[in-house]
Design an enzyme around this catalytic site. Sequence first.
Site, PDB file in Angstrom:
ATOM      1  N   SER A  48       0.789  -1.071   0.111  1.00 36.48           N
ATOM      2  CA  SER A  48      -0.004  -0.014   0.047  1.00 36.48           C
ATOM      3  C   SER A  48       0.798   1.221  -0.001  1.00 36.48           C
ATOM      4  O   SER A  48       2.147   1.078   0.332  1.00 36.48           O
ATOM      5  CB  SER A  48      -0.980   0.022   1.255  1.00 36.48           C
ATOM      6  OG  SER A  48      -0.172   0.269   2.345  1.00 36.48           O
ATOM      7  N   ASP A  49       0.387   2.149  -0.521  1.00 41.26           N
ATOM      8  CA  ASP A  49       0.917   3.679  -0.264  1.00 41.26           C
ATOM      9  C   ASP A  49       0.771   3.858   1.100  1.00 41.26           C
ATOM     10  O   ASP A  49      -0.041   3.312   1.961  1.00 41.26           O
ATOM     11  CB  ASP A  49       0.433   4.828  -1.209  1.00 41.26           C
ATOM     12  CG  ASP A  49       1.349   5.629  -1.736  1.00 41.26           C
ATOM     13  OD1 ASP A  49       2.215   5.926  -0.814  1.00 41.26           O
ATOM     14  OD2 ASP A  49       1.078   6.408  -2.766  1.00 41.26           O
ATOM     15  N   TRP A  50       1.557   4.989   1.577  1.00 40.91           N
ATOM     16  CA  TRP A  50       1.433   5.348   3.024  1.00 40.91           C
ATOM     17  C   TRP A  50      -0.085   5.829   3.509  1.00 40.91           C
ATOM     18  O   TRP A  50      -0.459   6.809   3.007  1.00 40.91           O
ATOM     19  CB  TRP A  50       2.354   6.457   3.303  1.00 40.91           C
ATOM     20  CG  TRP A  50       4.151   6.166   3.419  1.00 40.91           C
ATOM     21  CD1 TRP A  50       4.502   6.501   4.674  1.00 40.91           C
ATOM     22  CD2 TRP A  50       4.576   5.152   2.982  1.00 40.91           C
ATOM     23  NE1 TRP A  50       5.866   5.893   4.627  1.00 40.91           N
ATOM     24  CE2 TRP A  50       5.995   5.131   3.531  1.00 40.91           C
ATOM     25  CE3 TRP A  50       4.499   4.397   1.629  1.00 40.91           C
ATOM     26  CZ2 TRP A  50       6.963   4.078   3.153  1.00 40.91           C
ATOM     27  CZ3 TRP A  50       5.454   3.519   1.188  1.00 40.91           C
ATOM     28  CH2 TRP A  50       6.756   3.279   2.167  1.00 40.91           C
ATOM     29  N   TRP A  51      -0.385   4.968   4.320  1.00 42.76           N
ATOM     30  CA  TRP A  51      -1.809   5.234   4.899  1.00 42.76           C
ATOM     31  C   TRP A  51      -2.772   5.073   4.138  1.00 42.76           C
ATOM     32  O   TRP A  51      -4.090   5.638   4.138  1.00 42.76           O
ATOM     33  CB  TRP A  51      -1.822   6.579   5.742  1.00 42.76           C
ATOM     34  CG  TRP A  51      -0.664   6.744   6.885  1.00 42.76           C
ATOM     35  CD1 TRP A  51      -0.942   6.135   8.056  1.00 42.76           C
ATOM     36  CD2 TRP A  51       0.214   7.408   6.853  1.00 42.76           C
ATOM     37  NE1 TRP A  51       0.125   6.583   8.894  1.00 42.76           N
ATOM     38  CE2 TRP A  51       0.894   7.140   8.018  1.00 42.76           C
ATOM     39  CE3 TRP A  51       0.934   8.166   5.838  1.00 42.76           C
ATOM     40  CZ2 TRP A  51       2.316   8.004   8.333  1.00 42.76           C
ATOM     41  CZ3 TRP A  51       2.411   8.566   6.114  1.00 42.76           C
ATOM     42  CH2 TRP A  51       2.855   8.573   7.438  1.00 42.76           C
TER      43      TRP A  51
END
Length: 192
Positions: free
Chosen positions: A154-157
Site C-alpha cells: 500500500s501507499d503510506w496510510w
Amino acid sequence: LAASFNEELITKVGDLLGREAADRGVHVLLAPTLNMHRSPITGRHFECFSEDPFLTSRAAVAYIRGVQRHSAACAKHFVGNDQEADRGHSNSVISDRALHEIYLLPFEAAVREADVHSIMPGYNRLNGEYCAENPQLIQGVLRDTWGFKGFVVSDWWANRTTLEAIQAGLNVEMPGIEPRFYGGHLLQKVKS
C-alpha cells in the site's frame, strides 16, 4: 526522461538508481510512477513518464529492467491515480475499454515484459472501490490475468481495511512502523 524516446538511456538511469538504492541498503525502490498525465495541474507529474500509454509502457519496461539489476522496483500508483486534489478519496470513473487501452497498459508491460517485483495501488477509488481493496484489480487483473508473482504494497496510510484488503491481495501495509489495519489487527482477524 520518456521524452528522450531512448530506451537504452532510460535503462541506464534505472540501473544507476537501482545501484544507488542497493548501495544504501534499499531493497525496494518505490518507482516508477506509471500514471497518465491527464491534467496540467496534477502535482505529481514530475514522477510520471508521459500522457501516452505506449510511451509510458516502453519507458517503464526500460526503467524497471535497469533498476532490477540491483534492487526491486515498485510500479505505482495502480491505477487511475491521475489527479492531485483529494487524491486520497477521489473516485476515478473509467470505462472498461479506456481502463485496458490507456490506464492499465503501462502496468501490464511492467508485469509481463519487465517482471516488476512490486506494485503499489493508488490512494484513489476506481469505479467506486478503493484500489488497495479491489479484488478484481489486484487478484483478477494483476495476478490471474497477467500472472504477477510479486508483492502488493500500500501507499503510506492508503489502506483502509483489514479483511477486505487481505482478500483483495494486498500483501504489505505501509508505513510498517505504525500499521493501521494490519499488524495486531490482522492477527485479531485471523484468530476470529
